[in-house]
Design an enzyme around this catalytic site. Structure first.
Site, PDB file in Angstrom:
ATOM      1  CE  LYS A 107      27.406  41.099 -19.031  1.00  0.00           C
ATOM      2  NZ  LYS A 107      26.684  42.157 -18.892  1.00  0.00           N
ATOM      3  N   GLY A 153      20.062  47.106  -4.021  1.00  0.00           N
ATOM      4  CA  GLY A 153      21.220  47.480  -4.790  1.00  0.00           C
ATOM      5  C   GLY A 153      21.261  49.030  -5.273  1.00  0.00           C
ATOM      6  N   GLY A 212      24.062  50.520  -6.558  1.00  0.00           N
ATOM      7  CA  GLY A 212      25.208  50.814  -7.267  1.00  0.00           C
ATOM      8  C   GLY A 212      25.231  51.801  -8.200  1.00  0.00           C
ATOM      9  CB  VAL A 228      22.086  50.641 -12.534  1.00  0.00           C
ATOM     10  CG1 VAL A 228      20.646  51.234 -13.226  1.00  0.00           C
ATOM     11  CG2 VAL A 228      23.011  50.544 -13.800  1.00  0.00           C
ATOM     12  CE1 TYR A 234      22.682  56.801  -3.310  1.00  0.00           C
ATOM     13  CE2 TYR A 234      22.554  58.787  -4.814  1.00  0.00           C
ATOM     14  CZ  TYR A 234      22.506  58.334  -3.599  1.00  0.00           C
ATOM     15  OH  TYR A 234      22.066  59.278  -2.648  1.00  0.00           O
TER      16      TYR A 234
END
Ligand code: NAD
Length: 344
Positions: free
Chosen positions: A78, A178, A180, A182, A184
């Site tokens: 990551k 949230g 965003g 993903v 939405y």
């Protein structure tokens, strides 16, 4: 580093800085036993740079588990870029980051995560080939978020079947934290399945869109836990399920896209004791990395991606069944299966 509470025998932890562009970044490579490490890069503001290191350590380990559980020939890594505090040249920043990725020579392949877009990937690509999630090129897979959203949506259906014994989502209420890339997309799937949505975000524009397009009810960020809902879907940042929030959660099921949803591992047992079915985050949110893996293979095949999402449903159901049979928390079962697959 070796005494850091989140250090888990990581293969490499790389710190990069570039004064000219303001780049300060951490790339953690957790494990490459199954293949080169792969995982998104996050651009985020951190009050303390040490928090960026912690994020990279935790998120890279989760990527090893995620890639192993999705049956991918990829290890876990990551990238975290600390958002510069003053105005910065985004292109120059991502060019510098691309050069940083290049220096670790393929032990890490990057893609998008929070705060990073396919446009940024295109800039990184000018400096290194160890990048995926591109929207142009021979095997381009584009933004992974829609596939992540589909995987989370499918997992909600599996969880509802397991916990509530029903095949349809029609008439259920889902609380989504949230909205965003993903979150939405997940809401759109849920709306299409006849679900009533209760949503929150810190971005007002997206909330207005959810109200007008999806008939969603909006609540304040700290109110989302206590709403009356069947499913709670954390799709913002980590730590949504904590000692402070869990007692407020009325939903019987927690399935969402966010990484590291449990503030501590013990929260998995706390969910179990409360009769809440928690779907391990790194299993259900693997759609994006599955899509990226298709690109990394050199030939993007949508049928392969769809087959992997079918497998994801089987894996999550298997975890629920094993957890019920053994009387153990779902996160403990998932971690055990993942470590077995990693040979740890
Ligand atoms: P994003 O940045 O597009 O969306 C995050 C949303 O959360 C934003 O709209 C933001 O305003 C909102 N938010 C931030 N803090 C909040 C708070 N306190 N309360 C309510 N809303 C808040 O990110 P994304 O790509 O949609 O990813 C969402 C989560 O899913 C992240 O944890 C990410 O690591 C994880 N994830 C994403 C993917 C992917 O394919 N994008 C894959 C796997 C996991």
């Amino acid at each position: 580093m070796f005494d850091h509470p989140d250090f888990d025998g990581h293969q490499g932890v790389h710190i990069f800085s570039d004064a000219a562009t303001g780049l300060q970044a951490v790339i953690a490579v957790h494990n490459t036993a199954r293949g080169p490490s792969a995982g998104g890069t996050r651009l985020w503001s951190y009050a303390d740079p040490k928090d960026a290191v912690t994020d990279a350590l935790r998120l890279s380990k989760a990527m090893s588990y995620k890639n192993a559980m999705a049956g991918l020939a990829l290890g876990g890594g990551k990238g975290v870029i600390i958002r510069p505090e003053t105005n910065f040249d985004r292109k120059a920043l991502f060019e510098a980051y691309g050069r940083a990725v290049e220096t670790i020579g393929g032990s890490y392949i990057t893609a998008e995560d929070v705060g990073v877009s396919p446009d940024d990937m295109r800039v990184i690509k000018t400096q290194t080939d160890f990048v995926a999630g591109l929207d142009e090129g021979p095997a381009a897979s584009g933004d992974p978020s829609p596939v992540t959203a589909e995987g989370v949506f499918r997992s909600i259906k599996v969880a509802v079947r397991h916990a509530m014994g029903q095949d349809t989502l029609e008439g259920l209420t889902v609380a989504v934290q949230g909205l965003g890339h993903v979150g939405y997309g997940l809401c759109e799937h849920l709306f299409g399945a006849g679900v009533t949505l209760i949503v929150t975000d810190i971005n007002k524009a997206v909330l207005e869109r959810a109200t007008s397009e999806l008939g969603a009810t909006v609540v304040a960020p700290d109110e989302i836990y206590a709403v009356q809902a069947d499913v709670f879907a954390p799709c913002a940042l980590g730590g949504a399920v904590s000692e402070a929030t869990l007692p407020q959660i009325k939903a019987r099921i927690i399935v969402g896209a966010a990484n590291n949803q449990l503030a501590t591992l013990e929260m998995g047992e706390s969910c179990r004791q409360r009769g809440i079915l928690y779907a391990p985050d790194y299993v259900v949110n693997a759609g994006g990395i599955i899509n990226v893996a298709a690109e990394v293979s050199g030939h993007y095949d949508p049928n392969w991606v769809a087959g992997k999402l079918d497998e994801l449903e089987v894996t999550i159901e298997n975890i629920f069944n094993l957890a019920a049979k053994k009387g153990l928390p779902t996160n403990v079962i998932a971690d055990k299966l993942a470590r077995e697959r990693l040979g740890l």
